[in-house]
Design a protein around this motif. Structure first.
Motif, PDB file in Angstrom:
ATOM      1  N   SER A 172      13.738 101.087 -10.367  1.00  0.00           N
ATOM      2  CA  SER A 172      12.638 100.659  -9.499  1.00  0.00           C
ATOM      3  C   SER A 172      13.148  99.895  -8.286  1.00  0.00           C
ATOM      4  O   SER A 172      14.224  99.278  -8.322  1.00  0.00           O
ATOM      5  CB  SER A 172      11.656  99.777 -10.274  1.00  0.00           C
ATOM      6  OG  SER A 172      12.248  98.530 -10.575  1.00  0.00           O
ATOM      7  N   ARG A 173      12.361  99.926  -7.222  1.00  0.00           N
ATOM      8  CA  ARG A 173      12.708  99.173  -6.019  1.00  0.00           C
ATOM      9  C   ARG A 173      12.777  97.675  -6.326  1.00  0.00           C
ATOM     10  O   ARG A 173      13.631  96.959  -5.801  1.00  0.00           O
ATOM     11  CB  ARG A 173      11.677  99.455  -4.926  1.00  0.00           C
ATOM     12  CG  ARG A 173      11.721 100.886  -4.396  1.00  0.00           C
ATOM     13  CD  ARG A 173      10.607 101.150  -3.379  1.00  0.00           C
ATOM     14  NE  ARG A 173      10.708 100.257  -2.235  1.00  0.00           N
ATOM     15  CZ  ARG A 173      11.472 100.484  -1.181  1.00  0.00           C
ATOM     16  NH1 ARG A 173      12.234 101.577  -1.123  1.00  0.00           N
ATOM     17  NH2 ARG A 173      11.509  99.629  -0.179  1.00  0.00           N
ATOM     18  N   GLU A 174      11.890  97.215  -7.221  1.00  0.00           N
ATOM     19  CA  GLU A 174      11.881  95.795  -7.574  1.00  0.00           C
ATOM     20  C   GLU A 174      13.193  95.379  -8.224  1.00  0.00           C
ATOM     21  O   GLU A 174      13.754  94.325  -7.913  1.00  0.00           O
ATOM     22  CB  GLU A 174      10.709  95.484  -8.524  1.00  0.00           C
ATOM     23  CG  GLU A 174       9.331  95.577  -7.889  1.00  0.00           C
ATOM     24  CD  GLU A 174       8.854  97.008  -7.685  1.00  0.00           C
ATOM     25  OE1 GLU A 174       9.476  97.933  -8.262  1.00  0.00           O
ATOM     26  OE2 GLU A 174       7.883  97.206  -6.930  1.00  0.00           O
ATOM     27  N   ARG A 175      13.701  96.235  -9.140  1.00  0.00           N
ATOM     28  CA  ARG A 175      14.959  95.897  -9.812  1.00  0.00           C
ATOM     29  C   ARG A 175      16.121  95.891  -8.826  1.00  0.00           C
ATOM     30  O   ARG A 175      17.013  95.028  -8.891  1.00  0.00           O
ATOM     31  CB  ARG A 175      15.236  96.893 -10.938  1.00  0.00           C
ATOM     32  CG  ARG A 175      16.491  96.547 -11.739  1.00  0.00           C
ATOM     33  CD  ARG A 175      16.769  97.560 -12.818  1.00  0.00           C
ATOM     34  NE  ARG A 175      18.106  97.404 -13.367  1.00  0.00           N
ATOM     35  CZ  ARG A 175      18.761  98.336 -14.011  1.00  0.00           C
ATOM     36  NH1 ARG A 175      18.203  99.522 -14.209  1.00  0.00           N
ATOM     37  NH2 ARG A 175      19.964  98.120 -14.493  1.00  0.00           N
ATOM     38  N   ILE A 212      21.927 110.329  -3.793  1.00  0.00           N
ATOM     39  CA  ILE A 212      20.850 109.450  -4.266  1.00  0.00           C
ATOM     40  C   ILE A 212      19.522 110.164  -4.088  1.00  0.00           C
ATOM     41  O   ILE A 212      19.188 110.603  -2.992  1.00  0.00           O
ATOM     42  CB  ILE A 212      20.827 108.119  -3.488  1.00  0.00           C
ATOM     43  CG1 ILE A 212      22.153 107.358  -3.687  1.00  0.00           C
ATOM     44  CG2 ILE A 212      19.653 107.249  -3.929  1.00  0.00           C
ATOM     45  CD1 ILE A 212      22.265 106.109  -2.827  1.00  0.00           C
ATOM     46  N   SER A 213      18.775 110.305  -5.171  1.00  0.00           N
ATOM     47  CA  SER A 213      17.455 110.936  -5.116  1.00  0.00           C
ATOM     48  C   SER A 213      16.363 109.870  -5.097  1.00  0.00           C
ATOM     49  O   SER A 213      16.592 108.714  -5.445  1.00  0.00           O
ATOM     50  CB  SER A 213      17.253 111.858  -6.324  1.00  0.00           C
ATOM     51  OG  SER A 213      18.256 112.861  -6.365  1.00  0.00           O
ATOM     52  N   THR A 214      15.155 110.289  -4.700  1.00  0.00           N
ATOM     53  CA  THR A 214      14.026 109.368  -4.592  1.00  0.00           C
ATOM     54  C   THR A 214      12.867 109.830  -5.463  1.00  0.00           C
ATOM     55  O   THR A 214      12.556 111.013  -5.509  1.00  0.00           O
ATOM     56  CB  THR A 214      13.528 109.288  -3.129  1.00  0.00           C
ATOM     57  OG1 THR A 214      14.601 108.866  -2.292  1.00  0.00           O
ATOM     58  CG2 THR A 214      12.356 108.335  -2.988  1.00  0.00           C
ATOM     59  N   LYS A 215      12.267 108.884  -6.177  1.00  0.00           N
ATOM     60  CA  LYS A 215      10.975 109.136  -6.807  1.00  0.00           C
ATOM     61  C   LYS A 215       9.977 108.293  -6.016  1.00  0.00           C
ATOM     62  O   LYS A 215       9.945 107.062  -6.146  1.00  0.00           O
ATOM     63  CB  LYS A 215      10.957 108.743  -8.284  1.00  0.00           C
ATOM     64  CG  LYS A 215       9.644 109.134  -8.957  1.00  0.00           C
ATOM     65  CD  LYS A 215       9.712 109.029 -10.465  1.00  0.00           C
ATOM     66  CE  LYS A 215       8.407 109.541 -11.080  1.00  0.00           C
ATOM     67  NZ  LYS A 215       8.422 109.476 -12.556  1.00  0.00           N
ATOM     68  N   PHE A 216       9.225 108.958  -5.163  1.00  0.00           N
ATOM     69  CA  PHE A 216       8.393 108.253  -4.189  1.00  0.00           C
ATOM     70  C   PHE A 216       7.400 107.305  -4.856  1.00  0.00           C
ATOM     71  O   PHE A 216       6.735 107.657  -5.832  1.00  0.00           O
ATOM     72  CB  PHE A 216       7.664 109.256  -3.290  1.00  0.00           C
ATOM     73  CG  PHE A 216       8.611 110.023  -2.410  1.00  0.00           C
ATOM     74  CD1 PHE A 216       9.207 109.422  -1.316  1.00  0.00           C
ATOM     75  CD2 PHE A 216       8.938 111.349  -2.698  1.00  0.00           C
ATOM     76  CE1 PHE A 216      10.099 110.125  -0.523  1.00  0.00           C
ATOM     77  CE2 PHE A 216       9.823 112.060  -1.911  1.00  0.00           C
ATOM     78  CZ  PHE A 216      10.399 111.437  -0.805  1.00  0.00           C
ATOM     79  N   VAL A 218       8.158 104.774  -6.543  1.00  0.00           N
ATOM     80  CA  VAL A 218       8.717 104.128  -7.739  1.00  0.00           C
ATOM     81  C   VAL A 218      10.100 103.547  -7.455  1.00  0.00           C
ATOM     82  O   VAL A 218      10.317 102.340  -7.577  1.00  0.00           O
ATOM     83  CB  VAL A 218       8.806 105.121  -8.922  1.00  0.00           C
ATOM     84  CG1 VAL A 218       9.362 104.425 -10.156  1.00  0.00           C
ATOM     85  CG2 VAL A 218       7.428 105.721  -9.215  1.00  0.00           C
ATOM     86  N   GLY A 219      11.051 104.411  -7.088  1.00  0.00           N
ATOM     87  CA  GLY A 219      12.402 103.921  -6.861  1.00  0.00           C
ATOM     88  C   GLY A 219      13.391 105.030  -6.595  1.00  0.00           C
ATOM     89  O   GLY A 219      13.045 106.071  -6.040  1.00  0.00           O
ATOM     90  N   GLU A 226      15.863 115.502  -6.684  1.00  0.00           N
ATOM     91  CA  GLU A 226      14.865 114.668  -6.038  1.00  0.00           C
ATOM     92  C   GLU A 226      13.466 115.070  -6.491  1.00  0.00           C
ATOM     93  O   GLU A 226      13.136 116.241  -6.586  1.00  0.00           O
ATOM     94  CB  GLU A 226      14.988 114.791  -4.523  1.00  0.00           C
ATOM     95  CG  GLU A 226      14.108 113.803  -3.773  1.00  0.00           C
ATOM     96  CD  GLU A 226      14.538 113.632  -2.328  1.00  0.00           C
ATOM     97  OE1 GLU A 226      13.735 113.129  -1.547  1.00  0.00           O
ATOM     98  OE2 GLU A 226      15.683 113.999  -2.009  1.00  0.00           O
ATOM     99  N   LEU A 227      12.669 114.071  -6.804  1.00  0.00           N
ATOM    100  CA  LEU A 227      11.319 114.311  -7.323  1.00  0.00           C
ATOM    101  C   LEU A 227      10.271 114.072  -6.242  1.00  0.00           C
ATOM    102  O   LEU A 227      10.488 113.284  -5.347  1.00  0.00           O
ATOM    103  CB  LEU A 227      11.052 113.378  -8.515  1.00  0.00           C
ATOM    104  CG  LEU A 227      12.037 113.537  -9.703  1.00  0.00           C
ATOM    105  CD1 LEU A 227      11.776 112.458 -10.741  1.00  0.00           C
ATOM    106  CD2 LEU A 227      11.918 114.909 -10.326  1.00  0.00           C
TER     107      LEU A 227
END
Length: 227
Positions: A172-175, A212-216, A218-219, A226-227
């Motif tokens: 996650s972006r928060e982590r 690096i992939s992105t889960k929009f 989420v993180g 990529e999701l």
């Protein structure tokens, strides 16, 4: 249990060494990917390496030099080309010892055990993380790919370390923000986005497109589409 990596294309010799070493409680891995030994090395993370000079694609000197870029692991050359020039070359490339073929298995095991004792009585193995041939050295805080060192800022290293430690899982972006600033205080999310985008561009320019992939919403993740 110490891990031994055998980089030898003569399967008969490799299997004979493996059988003998396992009798002495070693975990043995025989190299398979002679096109990319460093990636296989990073996945195995051996405590010691046996390395022949004559190998498919690239010789043992090449791989000794490549391993030395990312690790101080003990390396012993095993070769029938045991003339003075080859022995000197092996040592100059970073080898710790040279054993001429044919050799007595008991002598080989004794040398392996002695080198392991001398090395790991004082220091443990430095952990490495690998993905798509890129190797993150957690001891040197550097990323290696295709034999080249990719310079990383402190934040870029922390992002890669966190993502590679959770390979295949969304972080996650928060982590990531907590890891970057190690604080619960408010941080502008745009700062994280800027850091990730800069890191992506740096990886792409080094030949690591889509690393690096992105889960929009989420993180981010490494090790998935990529999701």
């Amino acid at each position: 249990m110490h891990k031994l990596m055998i980089i030898e294309d003569d399967t008969g010799i490799a299997k004979a060494i493996k059988e003998q070493a396992e009798l002495w409680d070693m975990e043995v891995h025989i190299a398979e990917n002679f096109k990319n030994i460093t990636a296989e090395f990073a996945q195995i993370q051996p405590h010691i390496v046996l390395l022949d000079i004559s190998l498919p694609f690239f010789n043992g000197y090449h791989w000794c030099a490549e391993i030395r870029k990312i690790s101080k692991v003990p390396i012993i050359f095993i070769s029938s080309a045991a003339d003075n020039m080859n022995i000197v070359m092996a040592v100059n490339m970073g080898a710790d010892d040279f054993i001429a073929k044919p050799f007595d298995q008991s002598v080989l095991i004794a040398k392996l055990q002695a080198l392991l004792r001398r090395t790991y009585d004082f220091a443990g193995a430095v952990p490495l993380l690998e993905h798509k041939g890129a190797i993150l050295d957690m001891g040197e805080n550097t990323l290696m790919f295709n034999g080249e060192k990719i310079p990383l800022t402190k934040n870029e290293y922390k992002i890669l370390l966190t993502l590679m430690q959770s390979k295949g899982k969304v972080v996650s972006r928060e982590r990531l923000m907590e890891k970057l600033w190690e604080s619960d205080s408010f941080v502008d999310e745009n700062t994280l986005t800027v850091n990730v985008n800069r890191l992506r561009k740096k990886l792409e320019s080094a030949g690591l497109s889509g690393f690096i992939s992105t889960k929009f919403g989420v993180g981010y993740l490494i090790g998935s589409e990529e999701l």
